[in-house]
Design a protein around this motif. Structure first.
Motif, PDB file in Angstrom:
ATOM      1  N   VAL A 182      31.103   9.670  16.424  1.00  0.00           N
ATOM      2  CA  VAL A 182      32.294   8.917  16.820  1.00  0.00           C
ATOM      3  C   VAL A 182      31.901   7.763  17.740  1.00  0.00           C
ATOM      4  O   VAL A 182      32.309   6.610  17.545  1.00  0.00           O
ATOM      5  N   ARG A 229      28.798   5.612  -4.916  1.00  0.00           N
ATOM      6  CA  ARG A 229      30.002   6.441  -4.901  1.00  0.00           C
ATOM      7  C   ARG A 229      31.019   5.968  -5.936  1.00  0.00           C
ATOM      8  O   ARG A 229      31.693   6.766  -6.580  1.00  0.00           O
ATOM      9  N   GLY A 284      33.406  14.492  14.282  1.00  0.00           N
ATOM     10  CA  GLY A 284      32.549  13.435  13.766  1.00  0.00           C
ATOM     11  C   GLY A 284      32.332  13.606  12.270  1.00  0.00           C
ATOM     12  O   GLY A 284      32.446  12.658  11.498  1.00  0.00           O
ATOM     13  N   ILE A 304      35.057  12.448   9.857  1.00  0.00           N
ATOM     14  CA  ILE A 304      35.122  11.036   9.475  1.00  0.00           C
ATOM     15  C   ILE A 304      34.578  10.864   8.064  1.00  0.00           C
ATOM     16  O   ILE A 304      35.197  10.233   7.211  1.00  0.00           O
ATOM     17  N   LEU A 305      33.393  11.464   7.823  1.00  0.00           N
ATOM     18  CA  LEU A 305      32.734  11.285   6.532  1.00  0.00           C
ATOM     19  C   LEU A 305      33.407  12.119   5.452  1.00  0.00           C
ATOM     20  O   LEU A 305      33.656  11.644   4.348  1.00  0.00           O
ATOM     21  N   THR A 332      36.691  10.721   4.277  1.00  0.00           N
ATOM     22  CA  THR A 332      36.506   9.521   3.472  1.00  0.00           C
ATOM     23  C   THR A 332      36.139   9.892   2.040  1.00  0.00           C
ATOM     24  O   THR A 332      36.691   9.340   1.084  1.00  0.00           O
ATOM     25  N   ILE A 333      35.224  10.848   1.888  1.00  0.00           N
ATOM     26  CA  ILE A 333      34.774  11.239   0.555  1.00  0.00           C
ATOM     27  C   ILE A 333      35.917  11.862  -0.254  1.00  0.00           C
ATOM     28  O   ILE A 333      36.098  11.564  -1.431  1.00  0.00           O
ATOM     29  N   VAL A 375      40.185   6.140  10.599  1.00  0.00           N
ATOM     30  CA  VAL A 375      39.277   5.307  11.401  1.00  0.00           C
ATOM     31  C   VAL A 375      38.348   4.504  10.489  1.00  0.00           C
ATOM     32  O   VAL A 375      38.039   3.351  10.781  1.00  0.00           O
ATOM     33  N   VAL A 376      37.935   5.095   9.347  1.00  0.00           N
ATOM     34  CA  VAL A 376      37.073   4.330   8.445  1.00  0.00           C
ATOM     35  C   VAL A 376      37.859   3.169   7.826  1.00  0.00           C
ATOM     36  O   VAL A 376      37.360   2.044   7.722  1.00  0.00           O
ATOM     37  N   VAL A 420      37.923   0.574  10.367  1.00  0.00           N
ATOM     38  CA  VAL A 420      36.661  -0.156  10.457  1.00  0.00           C
ATOM     39  C   VAL A 420      36.644  -1.259   9.409  1.00  0.00           C
ATOM     40  O   VAL A 420      36.297  -2.400   9.692  1.00  0.00           O
ATOM     41  N   PHE A 445      40.466  -2.949  15.696  1.00  0.00           N
ATOM     42  CA  PHE A 445      39.808  -2.354  16.863  1.00  0.00           C
ATOM     43  C   PHE A 445      40.692  -1.435  17.700  1.00  0.00           C
ATOM     44  O   PHE A 445      40.238  -0.394  18.148  1.00  0.00           O
ATOM     45  N   ILE A 499      40.487   1.853  16.091  1.00  0.00           N
ATOM     46  CA  ILE A 499      39.179   2.498  16.240  1.00  0.00           C
ATOM     47  C   ILE A 499      39.039   3.088  17.642  1.00  0.00           C
ATOM     48  O   ILE A 499      38.638   4.239  17.824  1.00  0.00           O
ATOM     49  N   MET A 500      39.415   2.292  18.658  1.00  0.00           N
ATOM     50  CA  MET A 500      39.270   2.775  20.023  1.00  0.00           C
ATOM     51  C   MET A 500      40.229   3.928  20.296  1.00  0.00           C
ATOM     52  O   MET A 500      39.893   4.861  21.025  1.00  0.00           O
ATOM     53  N   PHE A 554      41.251   6.200  18.164  1.00  0.00           N
ATOM     54  CA  PHE A 554      40.654   7.401  17.588  1.00  0.00           C
ATOM     55  C   PHE A 554      39.513   7.895  18.470  1.00  0.00           C
ATOM     56  O   PHE A 554      39.391   9.094  18.741  1.00  0.00           O
ATOM     57  N   THR A 555      38.675   6.957  18.921  1.00  0.00           N
ATOM     58  CA  THR A 555      37.534   7.338  19.750  1.00  0.00           C
ATOM     59  C   THR A 555      37.986   8.076  21.004  1.00  0.00           C
ATOM     60  O   THR A 555      37.417   9.104  21.386  1.00  0.00           O
TER      61      THR A 555
END
Lengths: 288, 336
Positions: free
Chosen positions: A136, A247, B275, B278-279, B282-283, B293-294, B297, B302, B305-306, B308-309
């Protein structure tokens, strides 16, 4: 019996290598790493094609024939790109670890050596960095800096600094109580000299183990950033970025995303099992 | 009572950490190259418009003042507005939160229900087949890129075997169950809608497995090593000598004491799951905070993004705090 004239550091190294060569997982991990380094170094000689030249008539060919791992949507040979990708991923891993390890060790050694207020402030700052899940924080930092490989490397290194700082600090706290440090002070050595000559060298073993073990993590985080689009940019043959473009073709061209991923997996496995074995060997409590 | 006092003290200790987190997040959001005011109004706006936005958002004031303003916003739950859809980021995140919660909880259940038995088995049958198998599972697990694992799962179970759906939380044609918790599996049970439950579970399996695999590997490792340490102790030998059954020794005497390191790792893993989410999201096109968040991005959003962070790190700190308290509860020898 090794000759007595050998430098003690070399004798130590020879002993480490000898013990490692008898450890099956160290040999396996070491072999994988050596193979990857070999592929990376000799990629231009081993690769049958050019990693970035387009050849539209050959696009999305399945593995076989002249293309070991098939081709991508622009007709580039995936085997070639994966080989060149080894150069990029290994360099990323090494860069991240050198930057994070170097800065982290310096912070940790200074903080542990001086102790007191400096130490507690520095360690609280490290705690703050550790209060973010690593991916993150790396993502936020990379996004703020802008998508590029250099920024992704910097972001990955940044999140790894506290690991090194904490570990080295712990060792520094113990080393600074050693009589030779007091002796050095009495002999008039300055703080900088003591940190360089006494504190840092004594943390080297643990730092090497940590570096090996986190190298795999560094490669994974950097590849994840590239996959999200925050790291290497096309046409760079970076493994994470290749998986991201593959992908889109996953359902019909399985080879595109599969092979770069297998190489990430193999590389990270290599570093992880080698690092585990190295930890066992360099830990003096287990040694001999 | 002591636990309560301890909890309270830990809670107080978390405040400076969270303040530090907010400072770091603030600094990162100010590291954005380019002019944030220009980013808000867009590239075509006039100089005056940029200047007006700068005034309006307080971007012309000194950095510490801006930080205090930002902190004030945080304390009232204001994370700013998304550049993409002009909605408050807090509302956006609240919409996406249940999906992420459902995914991480399901992964946690998988991690524990597979990782713990596997770790115990590996410890009890040390250096036999089960132990070697567990070692392979865990080495591969900590070395696998999550996003690649997700793609391979899709390829196998969706594309080739057609056993499981490939994306989203439900089929495109289905309406979500009446929202009580926002967790579709729970809501479907509450509504007594069994076909929908089946659907929600089948959509959950692949992403949950994908997300859990890394942490399952870590948990297996920790359970194994802490079980081995406990099984070597004298009181275990005594229990065995007293004729207790192997199962009783392993589960009642050994496992309980091996829980302490396990809890620490589970807590840390749970935070890191955010964390991994996130991936994974997305998949699998899972509409949670990670996918949000992706997407942010890609849209250079921003504030999102912030936001979410900050939420992810606050959750991380809270989880670790919970683990510390649980740790003190499990180990009565720890008295602070």
């Amino acid at each position: 019996m090794p000759p007595r004239t050998l430098h003690p550091a070399l004798r130590e190294l020879a002993l480490t290598v000898r013990i490692l060569s008898r450890n099956p997982s160290a040999v396996m991990g070491g072999t994988i790493i050596a193979a990857m380094v070999f592929l990376a170094l000799f990629a231009p000689l081993l690769a049958p094609y050019d990693p970035v030249r387009l050849s539209l008539p050959d696009r999305l060919l399945p593995p076989g024939g002249g293309h070991f791992f098939g081709t991508d949507e622009l007709g580039r040979d995936i085997f070639t790109r994966v080989l060149y990708g080894a150069r990029i991923s290994l360099s990323i891993g090494l860069l991240v670890i050198s930057v994070a390890g170097g800065i982290g060790a310096l912070i940790g050694a200074t903080s542990g050596y001086f102790g007191g207020k400096i130490d507690s402030v520095v360690m609280r700052v490290m705690d703050v960095i550790l209060s973010f899940p690593s991916l993150v924080l790396a993502l936020a930092l990379a996004a703020a800096l802008g998508p590029s490989l250099v920024n992704a490397i910097f972001a990955t290194a940044f999140v790894m600094i506290p690991k090194f700082a904490r570990m080295v600090r712990g060792e520094a706290l113990a080393v600074r109580e050693m009589p030779f440090v007091a002796a050095s002070r009495v002999a008039g050595a300055g703080h900088g000299f003591i940190i360089r000559r006494h504190i840092l060298p004594n943390c080297l073993n643990s730092a090497i183990v940590l570096a090996t073990l986190t190298l795999g993590d560094a490669i994974l985080i950097a590849a994840s950033l590239s996959f999200i689009g925050l790291g290497a940019q096309p046409p760079t043959p970076e493994w994470g970025a290749m998986i991201a473009s593959g992908r889109k073709f996953l359902m019909d061209q399985w080879w595109y995303a599969t092979f770069p991923g297998l190489f990430i997996l193999a590389t990270v496995i290599g570093f992880n099992i080698f690092g585990d074995a190295l930890r066992d060997v360099l830990d003096p409590r287990i040694r001999r | 009572m002591r636990i309560l006092a301890y909890t309270f003290r830990r809670l107080l200790a978390a405040i400076p950490v969270l303040l530090g987190v907010s400072v770091l997040a603030f600094l990162i959001s100010h590291a954005i190259p380019g002019d944030p005011a220009r980013l808000i109004v867009g590239p075509k706006a006039s100089k005056e418009a940029v200047e007006a936005i700068r005034k309006e958002h307080g971007l012309d004031r000194p950095l510490p003042v801006q930080y205090l303003h930002f902190l004030g916003g945080l304390l009232t739950g204001d994370l700013g507005r998304s550049i993409r859809n002009h909605r408050p980021v807090t509302e956006d995140l609240a919409d996406y939160f249940p999906a992420t919660l459902e995914l991480t909880l399901a992964s946690l259940v998988l991690c524990l229900s597979v990782g713990i038995p596997l770790g115990i088995l590996a410890a009890v049958r040390r250096n036999r087949f089960a132990d070697h198998a567990a070692r392979v599972v865990s080495v591969v697990g900590v070395s696998t890129p999550v996003f690649w694992l997700g793609l391979m799962l899709l390829l196998l179970f969706y594309r080739h075997l057609s056993w499981l759906p490939g994306s989203g939380r439900l089929d495109v044609t289905s309406a979500p169950p009446a929202g009580v918790t926002g967790l579709y599996v729970v809501d479907a049970v509450l509504a007594g809608n069994w076909p929908l439950l089946r659907e929600a579970v089948s959509h959950l399996i692949l992403p949950a497995f994908c997300l859990s695999y890394v942490y399952l590997a870590i948990i297996t490792r920790i359970v194994r090593s802490s079980m081995i340490a406990v099984l070597g102790q004298d009181y275990i030998t005594t229990a065995r000598a007293n004729g207790l059954s192997a199962g009783r020794v392993v589960f009642k005497h050994a496992f309980k004491n091996s829980l302490i390191p396990t809890v620490t790792i589970v807590g840390l893993s749970l935070g890191e799951l955010l964390g991994g989410a996130i991936l994974t999201e997305t998949i699998f096109a899972w509409p949670g905070m990670g996918k949000y968040v992706v997407d942010s991005v890609n849209a250079l959003d921003f504030p999102a993004i912030m936001g979410f962070t900050l939420v992810a790190s606050t959750a991380y700190v809270a989880i670790n705090l919970g683990v510390d308290v649980l740790y003190a509860f499990l180990n009565p020898r720890i008295r602070y």
